[in-house]
Design a protein around this motif. Structure first.
Motif, short mmCIF file in Angstrom:
data_model
loop_
_atom_site.label_atom_id
_atom_site.label_comp_id
_atom_site.label_asym_id
_atom_site.label_seq_id
_atom_site.Cartn_x
_atom_site.Cartn_y
_atom_site.Cartn_z
N LEU A 20 1.36 -1.06 0.36
CA LEU A 20 -0.30 0.12 -0.08
C LEU A 20 1.18 1.34 0.41
O LEU A 20 0.70 1.89 -0.91
N HIS A 21 2.56 1.81 0.38
CA HIS A 21 3.11 2.08 0.95
C HIS A 21 3.44 2.79 -0.39
O HIS A 21 3.70 3.50 -0.58
N SER A 22 3.52 1.22 -0.98
CA SER A 22 4.48 1.75 -2.18
C SER A 22 3.68 2.04 -3.21
O SER A 22 4.16 3.27 -4.34
N LEU A 23 2.39 1.36 -3.56
CA LEU A 23 1.46 2.20 -4.18
C LEU A 23 0.58 4.04 -4.01
O LEU A 23 0.59 4.54 -5.28
N LEU A 24 0.94 4.81 -2.25
CA LEU A 24 1.07 5.49 -2.67
C LEU A 24 1.57 6.30 -3.07
O LEU A 24 1.63 7.13 -3.40
N ALA A 28 2.33 10.05 -5.16
CA ALA A 28 2.20 10.41 -5.72
C ALA A 28 3.47 10.77 -6.19
O ALA A 28 3.24 12.64 -6.39
N ASN A 29 3.34 10.20 -7.06
CA ASN A 29 5.49 10.69 -7.67
C ASN A 29 4.23 10.98 -9.15
O ASN A 29 5.39 11.56 -9.94
N TYR A 69 -3.24 2.13 -10.37
CA TYR A 69 -2.44 2.11 -8.61
C TYR A 69 -3.27 1.87 -8.28
O TYR A 69 -3.89 1.77 -6.58
N ALA A 70 -4.77 4.02 -8.07
CA ALA A 70 -5.84 3.83 -7.91
C ALA A 70 -6.80 2.84 -7.52
O ALA A 70 -7.22 2.61 -5.90
N GLN A 77 -7.19 -1.51 0.28
CA GLN A 77 -8.78 -0.10 1.72
C GLN A 77 -9.49 -1.40 1.79
O GLN A 77 -10.52 -0.72 3.24
N GLN A 78 -10.45 -2.20 1.11
CA GLN A 78 -11.40 -2.86 1.39
C GLN A 78 -11.43 -3.10 2.85
O GLN A 78 -10.21 -4.05 3.16
N PRO A 79 -12.05 -3.22 4.07
CA PRO A 79 -12.49 -4.65 5.16
C PRO A 79 -12.20 -5.90 4.76
O PRO A 79 -13.34 -5.71 3.48
#
Length: 85
Positions: A20-24, A28-29, A69-70, A77-79
């Motif tokens: 998730l961090h990598s995708l975010l 951002a990039n 990516y989104a 992020q889905q439960p």
């Protein structure tokens, strides 16, 4: 339990967090690159009609670049639905 209320479950499991961090970070990039490209066109001495055409292409590609990516971020992020839970 916090203050008599059940604690919130984490949005994602620990193994998913690095992905998730990598995708975010990638999103951002992409956004940063878009802003840089738009600024370059704005500073260009090209005729306004050329700038408009170039900006249209840049603005069209931006959401296209972000889309997969989104979508992956939204999926991660889905439960998590557990059986019987």
């Amino acid at each position: 339990y916090l203050d008599g209320r059940k604690a919130e479950q984490p949005t994602c499991t620990p193994p998913v967090q690095p992905v998730l961090h990598s995708l975010l970070t990638t999103l951002a990039n992409i956004d940063c690159e878009h802003e840089i490209e738009v600024a370059k066109v704005g500073r260009s001495t090209a005729p306004a009609s050329v700038k408009a055409r170039v900006l249209a292409g840049i603005n069209q590609r931006h959401p296209e670049r972000r889309e997969s990516y989104a979508r992956d971020v939204a999926m991660l992020q889905q439960p998590v639905h557990r059986e019987g839970g």
